[in-house]
Design a protein around this motif. Structure first.
Motif, mmCIF file in Angstrom:
data_model
loop_
_atom_site.group_PDB
_atom_site.id
_atom_site.type_symbol
_atom_site.label_atom_id
_atom_site.label_comp_id
_atom_site.label_asym_id
_atom_site.label_seq_id
_atom_site.Cartn_x
_atom_site.Cartn_y
_atom_site.Cartn_z
ATOM 1 N N PHE A 90 -2.697 8.000 -4.342
ATOM 2 C CA PHE A 90 -1.701 6.650 -4.618
ATOM 3 C C PHE A 90 -0.376 6.677 -4.041
ATOM 4 O O PHE A 90 0.036 5.794 -3.434
ATOM 5 C CB PHE A 90 -1.756 6.229 -6.035
ATOM 6 N N ASP A 91 0.177 7.638 -4.247
ATOM 7 C CA ASP A 91 1.586 7.837 -3.724
ATOM 8 C C ASP A 91 1.676 7.813 -2.106
ATOM 9 O O ASP A 91 2.538 7.259 -1.374
ATOM 10 C CB ASP A 91 2.463 9.141 -4.054
ATOM 11 N N GLU A 92 0.776 8.479 -1.794
ATOM 12 C CA GLU A 92 0.758 8.053 -0.008
ATOM 13 C C GLU A 92 0.302 6.856 0.547
ATOM 14 O O GLU A 92 0.954 6.481 1.442
ATOM 15 C CB GLU A 92 -0.525 9.212 0.221
ATOM 16 N N ALA A 93 -0.521 6.232 -0.035
ATOM 17 C CA ALA A 93 -0.764 4.735 0.243
ATOM 18 C C ALA A 93 0.490 3.997 -0.057
ATOM 19 O O ALA A 93 0.623 3.155 0.733
ATOM 20 C CB ALA A 93 -1.870 4.016 -0.754
ATOM 21 N N VAL A 94 1.182 4.029 -1.008
ATOM 22 C CA VAL A 94 2.500 3.256 -1.306
ATOM 23 C C VAL A 94 3.391 3.652 -0.268
ATOM 24 O O VAL A 94 4.075 3.007 0.401
ATOM 25 C CB VAL A 94 3.037 3.434 -2.611
ATOM 26 N N ALA A 95 3.656 5.080 0.208
ATOM 27 C CA ALA A 95 4.477 5.382 1.255
ATOM 28 C C ALA A 95 4.228 4.922 2.517
ATOM 29 O O ALA A 95 4.895 4.515 3.235
ATOM 30 C CB ALA A 95 4.503 7.048 1.314
ATOM 31 N N VAL A 96 3.032 5.030 2.963
ATOM 32 C CA VAL A 96 2.466 4.430 4.321
ATOM 33 C C VAL A 96 2.714 2.844 4.147
ATOM 34 O O VAL A 96 2.965 2.278 5.315
ATOM 35 C CB VAL A 96 0.880 4.684 4.524
ATOM 36 N N ALA A 97 2.599 2.251 3.196
ATOM 37 C CA ALA A 97 2.603 0.940 3.272
ATOM 38 C C ALA A 97 4.216 0.426 3.392
ATOM 39 O O ALA A 97 4.365 -0.455 4.273
ATOM 40 C CB ALA A 97 2.085 0.042 1.955
ATOM 41 N N VAL A 98 5.051 1.181 2.668
ATOM 42 C CA VAL A 98 6.373 0.825 2.827
ATOM 43 C C VAL A 98 6.923 1.214 4.262
ATOM 44 O O VAL A 98 7.643 0.407 4.889
ATOM 45 C CB VAL A 98 7.328 1.578 1.731
ATOM 46 N N TYR A 99 6.417 2.359 4.584
ATOM 47 C CA TYR A 99 7.068 3.021 5.990
ATOM 48 C C TYR A 99 6.612 1.895 7.132
ATOM 49 O O TYR A 99 7.318 1.491 7.883
ATOM 50 C CB TYR A 99 6.606 4.420 6.190
#
Length: 208
Positions: A90-99
């Protein structure tokens, strides 16, 4: 974009050799397939924008080559950067989305200004407009890139880590469909908000 995609492929090959797992290569292929399916399907479903004509055009002169290269050139590098931190799915998905979303915002605003593509400013899917870009474009990129990263981690990367090569291959091929389904579900709250907002706006116009 072509150079970025070539560098992504070279990185995927190098990473596969170093780690003795095809995870990076599967990620490259899955992201590339997702980009093709996403863009081509949007030409026949949404229809609120048109690309300008460039030196190399695909899909009956509708898809510029650089757009096909955009996804591995942008999202692959963002995804592999976040993979270094070994975050939860989940954290990885959010980080990729923001970046990736922040990086794409520059390109998203530059394109219409330079006539790389044109938005239909009267189309319902283009409302509301923020400067040169519909709000839906920002929202779509954040949610769908997050969905892509989550599906890629769950159905490809983690499957390979468990030795499930067949599942990882199927996950790679199914990544476009998985992302579109998951991303569409994430888009439901926005669609409800847009429906209420547009209805309120119509009532306000009628009253005044």
């Amino acid at each position: 974009m072509v150079l970025g995609a070539v560098l992504a492929l070279l990185h995927a090959v190098r990473q596969a050799r170093r780690s003795d797992t095809p995870a990076a290569l599967y990620a490259f292929v899955g992201i590339f397939l997702y980009g093709l399916v996403m863009d081509v399907s949007s030409y026949y479903s949404v229809g609120n924008f048109w690309h300008g004509e460039f030196s190399v055009m695909l899909v009956w002169n509708r898809l510029p080559l650089y757009i096909a290269m955009l996804y591995p050139a942008l999202i692959y590098h963002c995804y592999m950067t976040m993979r270094r931190y070994d975050l939860s799915p989940f954290d990885e998905a959010v980080a990729v989305a923001v970046y990736s979303g922040i990086l794409y915002m520059v390109f998203d605003n530059l394109g219409p200004a330079l006539n790389w593509w044109i938005w239909d400013r009267q189309h319902p899917a283009s409302q509301p407009l923020l400067a040169n870009v519909p709000l839906t474009s920002y929202h779509w990129l954040f949610l769908f890139n997050g969905a892509l990263a989550y599906c890629l981690r769950r159905f490809v990367w983690d499957a390979l880590a468990r030795g499930q090569t067949r599942r990882a291959r199927l996950g790679t091929l199914a990544l476009p469909l998985l992302t579109i389904v998951f991303g569409s579900l994430l888009f439901v709250p926005y669609n409800l908000f847009a429906f209420v907002f547009q209805g309120t706006l119509r009532v306000s116009v009628l009253i005044h």
